[in-house]
Motif scaffolding. Structure first.
Motif, mmCIF file in Angstrom:
data_model
loop_
_atom_site.group_PDB
_atom_site.id
_atom_site.type_symbol
_atom_site.label_atom_id
_atom_site.label_comp_id
_atom_site.label_asym_id
_atom_site.label_seq_id
_atom_site.Cartn_x
_atom_site.Cartn_y
_atom_site.Cartn_z
ATOM 1 N N LEU A 139 0.834 -1.194 0.000
ATOM 2 C CA LEU A 139 0.000 0.000 0.000
ATOM 3 C C LEU A 139 0.870 1.246 0.000
ATOM 4 C CD1 LEU A 139 -2.648 -1.130 2.639
ATOM 5 C CD2 LEU A 139 -2.875 -1.171 0.144
ATOM 6 N N ASN A 140 0.356 2.307 -0.595
ATOM 7 C CA ASN A 140 1.091 3.563 -0.704
ATOM 8 C C ASN A 140 0.763 4.462 0.483
ATOM 9 O OD1 ASN A 140 2.390 5.903 -1.433
ATOM 10 N ND2 ASN A 140 0.979 6.402 -3.121
ATOM 11 N N LEU A 141 1.696 4.564 1.409
ATOM 12 C CA LEU A 141 1.483 5.369 2.609
ATOM 13 C C LEU A 141 1.286 6.845 2.279
ATOM 14 C CD1 LEU A 141 1.331 5.418 5.689
ATOM 15 C CD2 LEU A 141 3.830 5.525 5.757
ATOM 16 N N ASP A 142 1.721 7.274 1.084
ATOM 17 C CA ASP A 142 1.560 8.672 0.681
ATOM 18 C C ASP A 142 0.201 8.945 0.043
ATOM 19 O OD1 ASP A 142 4.131 9.387 1.537
ATOM 20 O OD2 ASP A 142 5.033 8.688 -0.340
ATOM 21 N N ASP A 143 -0.614 7.906 -0.113
ATOM 22 C CA ASP A 143 -1.964 8.090 -0.650
ATOM 23 C C ASP A 143 -2.724 9.065 0.252
ATOM 24 O OD1 ASP A 143 -4.805 7.667 -1.267
ATOM 25 O OD2 ASP A 143 -4.198 5.822 -2.277
ATOM 26 N N VAL A 144 -3.442 10.004 -0.350
ATOM 27 C CA VAL A 144 -4.181 11.008 0.429
ATOM 28 C C VAL A 144 -5.205 10.354 1.350
ATOM 29 C CG1 VAL A 144 -3.876 12.837 -1.272
ATOM 30 C CG2 VAL A 144 -5.855 11.305 -1.457
ATOM 31 N N PHE A 145 -5.576 9.109 1.057
ATOM 32 C CA PHE A 145 -6.513 8.370 1.895
ATOM 33 C C PHE A 145 -6.041 8.336 3.348
ATOM 34 C CE2 PHE A 145 -7.662 4.355 3.950
ATOM 35 C CZ PHE A 145 -9.046 4.331 3.798
ATOM 36 N N PHE A 146 -4.737 8.264 3.556
ATOM 37 C CA PHE A 146 -4.198 8.122 4.906
ATOM 38 C C PHE A 146 -3.990 9.455 5.621
ATOM 39 C CE2 PHE A 146 -2.490 4.122 2.934
ATOM 40 C CZ PHE A 146 -3.207 3.237 3.739
ATOM 41 N N ASP A 147 -4.241 10.572 4.943
ATOM 42 C CA ASP A 147 -3.940 11.879 5.534
ATOM 43 C C ASP A 147 -4.697 12.122 6.846
ATOM 44 O OD1 ASP A 147 -2.222 12.349 3.492
ATOM 45 O OD2 ASP A 147 -3.426 13.893 2.491
ATOM 46 N N SER A 148 -5.966 11.775 6.890
ATOM 47 C CA SER A 148 -6.746 12.029 8.109
ATOM 48 C C SER A 148 -6.267 11.150 9.258
ATOM 49 C CB SER A 148 -8.238 11.796 7.851
ATOM 50 O OG SER A 148 -8.480 10.455 7.473
ATOM 51 N N LEU A 149 -5.817 9.934 8.954
ATOM 52 C CA LEU A 149 -5.281 9.065 9.997
ATOM 53 C C LEU A 149 -3.964 9.619 10.531
ATOM 54 C CD1 LEU A 149 -6.094 5.624 8.335
ATOM 55 C CD2 LEU A 149 -7.085 6.503 10.452
ATOM 56 N N LYS A 150 -3.152 10.166 9.646
ATOM 57 C CA LYS A 150 -1.895 10.795 10.075
ATOM 58 C C LYS A 150 -2.186 12.005 10.967
ATOM 59 C CE LYS A 150 0.543 9.507 5.812
ATOM 60 N NZ LYS A 150 1.090 10.006 4.531
ATOM 61 N N ALA A 151 -3.262 12.729 10.644
ATOM 62 C CA ALA A 151 -3.614 13.913 11.427
ATOM 63 C C ALA A 151 -4.157 13.530 12.805
ATOM 64 C CB ALA A 151 -4.656 14.746 10.671
ATOM 65 N N ASP A 152 -4.929 12.447 12.873
ATOM 66 C CA ASP A 152 -5.525 12.022 14.137
ATOM 67 C C ASP A 152 -4.537 11.308 15.052
ATOM 68 O OD1 ASP A 152 -8.008 13.060 13.691
ATOM 69 O OD2 ASP A 152 -8.957 11.165 13.098
ATOM 70 N N TYR A 153 -3.577 10.593 14.448
ATOM 71 C CA TYR A 153 -2.665 9.758 15.224
ATOM 72 C C TYR A 153 -1.214 10.098 14.871
ATOM 73 C CZ TYR A 153 -6.954 7.135 15.963
ATOM 74 O OH TYR A 153 -8.239 6.779 16.289
ATOM 75 N N LYS A 154 -0.524 10.752 15.814
ATOM 76 C CA LYS A 154 0.858 11.196 15.564
ATOM 77 C C LYS A 154 1.795 10.039 15.242
ATOM 78 C CE LYS A 154 0.387 15.193 18.662
ATOM 79 N NZ LYS A 154 -1.051 14.963 18.972
ATOM 80 N N GLU A 155 1.465 8.855 15.789
ATOM 81 C CA GLU A 155 2.329 7.683 15.611
ATOM 82 C C GLU A 155 1.950 6.845 14.395
ATOM 83 O OE1 GLU A 155 -1.156 6.296 18.145
ATOM 84 O OE2 GLU A 155 -0.039 8.143 17.762
ATOM 85 N N PHE A 156 0.993 7.301 13.586
ATOM 86 C CA PHE A 156 0.454 6.451 12.523
ATOM 87 C C PHE A 156 1.518 6.011 11.520
ATOM 88 C CE2 PHE A 156 -1.443 5.733 8.331
ATOM 89 C CZ PHE A 156 -2.342 4.721 8.652
ATOM 90 N N VAL A 157 2.353 6.938 11.064
ATOM 91 C CA VAL A 157 3.359 6.600 10.042
ATOM 92 C C VAL A 157 4.319 5.534 10.561
ATOM 93 C CG1 VAL A 157 5.302 7.468 8.691
ATOM 94 C CG2 VAL A 157 3.196 8.819 8.849
#
Length: 366
Positions: free
Chosen positions: A24-42
């Motif tokens: 999966l592409n971690l840079d996909d905009v789909f994951f942006d909200s998860l990155k915003a909600d969870y600092k440790e997501f990446v």
């Protein structure tokens, strides 16, 4: 790590894919909200990728990710929530995000969650979510999840939603996918092949078992609407149990070609003339119907099929049970002249069919 919305019916859907995180592409905009909600997501995502973890992914036609689900089994006490979850075998919904685009995708993810929970014989399912994600919370509550605890993290306070799989409420939806036979009537409902194919693709009407991770979109829809011309179906009530029976495709004797395929629970039966207008009827039937708009409008105009059966689709039989076996092993009637379009079944006959169809024994209660 969760974000979702309630999905409405609409476009034709492709299968879910059980994908490696590393694919999966971690840079996909789909994951942006998860990155915003969870600092440790990446960091968490990269760790899972290295571990070879997998999750369910749904992609749009342009190849962009549109839904993702990650599940994990946990044993023991869950101590990072207050109050803690007691020692048990838990299924944790580690990540669930679904974009809104006019489909039943949310429902299909919920079905997949329960498939895994039943297959792994867990005691409960839980998920943490921020209160702002009302769509996800309402979707889960619809199928029996309740607010149980809070989780304090550096990202804020999350709600802990829990579905205890050992407690039944007596409600068709809140208890899904479990089927209670107590004080319930059971029936066999016959459906012609041309309609049944829209419930279950004929390609899986065989005697092969299917892996838990395999996605068949028709079996991952929780609700169904079927329109019947059989007057006797009007006697069914909420909570009654249905065995769906596909009649012969004429490619051989019905003894071998007619098969029981699935089990559901009735939500309600309505007469077609109970709808105030064609628009009201189509609005009710369309989201979970196997019929086209033209067919629905024709049924409303002619009233040739008068009974609208809405039911919850609890279990597909992993082994299809032929008419011959239904008579010889499940005890269904063998006498000529008895129509199998709509049959009363005893609780014992229902259990026999479920056993022959290799339905998980934990699903049927009482």
């Amino acid at each position: 790590m969760h974000e979702a919305v309630i999905e409405a019916a609409g476009e034709k859907m492709k299968n879910l894919s059980y994908k490696l995180f590393s694919d999966l592409n971690l840079d996909d905009v789909f994951f942006d909200s998860l990155k915003a909600d969870y600092k440790e997501f990446v960091d968490w995502f990269k760790k899972k990728a290295k571990e070879g973890a997998r999750g369910y992914a749904f992609f749009k036609s342009n190849g962009k990710l549109d839904g993702f689900l990650f599940l994990k089994i946990e044993e023991g006490i869950v101590g990072d929530v207050e109050p803690p979850l007691p020692a048990a075998k838990h299924l944790k919904i580690g990540t669930l995000k679904i974009n809104a685009h006019g489909t039943k995708l949310g429902e299909r993810f919920i079905k997949k969650i329960f498939d895994h929970a039943i297959d792994a014989n867990v005691d409960d399912i839980y998920v943490t979510a921020f209160e702002k994600h009302e769509g996800l919370i309402n979707l889960l509550k619809r199928y029996g999840f309740v607010e149980h605890a809070k989780k304090e993290t550096k990202n804020g306070t999350e709600m802990v939603l829990l579905r205890n799989l050992h407690e039944l409420s007596g409600d068709v939806l809140l208890d899904f996918p479990f089927i209670s036979l107590e004080d319930k009537d059971c029936y066999l409902l016959a459906i012609y092949p041309e309609y049944h194919t829209k419930f279950l693709p004929d390609s899986i009407l065989n005697n092969e078992s299917h892996d838990i991770v395999t996605d068949v979109s028709h079996t991952n829809s929780i609700h169904k609407v079927y329109i019947s011309g059989i007057h006797r179906t009007n006697k069914m009530k909420r909570g009654d149990v249905l065995v769906i029976y596909r009649t012969s495709d004429k490619k051989g004797p019905a003894y071998y070609r007619s098969v029981a395929t699935s089990i559901g629970v009735v939500e309600e039966v309505r007469k077609i003339n109970s709808f105030a207008s064609e628009t009201a009827f189509v609005k009710y039937a369309k989201p979970y119907s196997i019929f086209t708009d033209i067919e629905l409008k024709n049924y409303y105009a002619t009233k040739q099929r008068s009974y609208i059966i809405r039911f919850v689709y609890n279990a597909a039989l992993t082994k299809r049970v032929t008419r011959g076996r239904l008579m010889g092993e499940a005890g269904l009637p063998t006498a000529k002249g008895i129509r199998w379009d709509f049959l009363n079944l005893s609780n014992e006959q229902l259990r026999n069919i479920a056993t022959m169809g290799e339905v998980n024994e934990n699903i049927i209660i009482d």
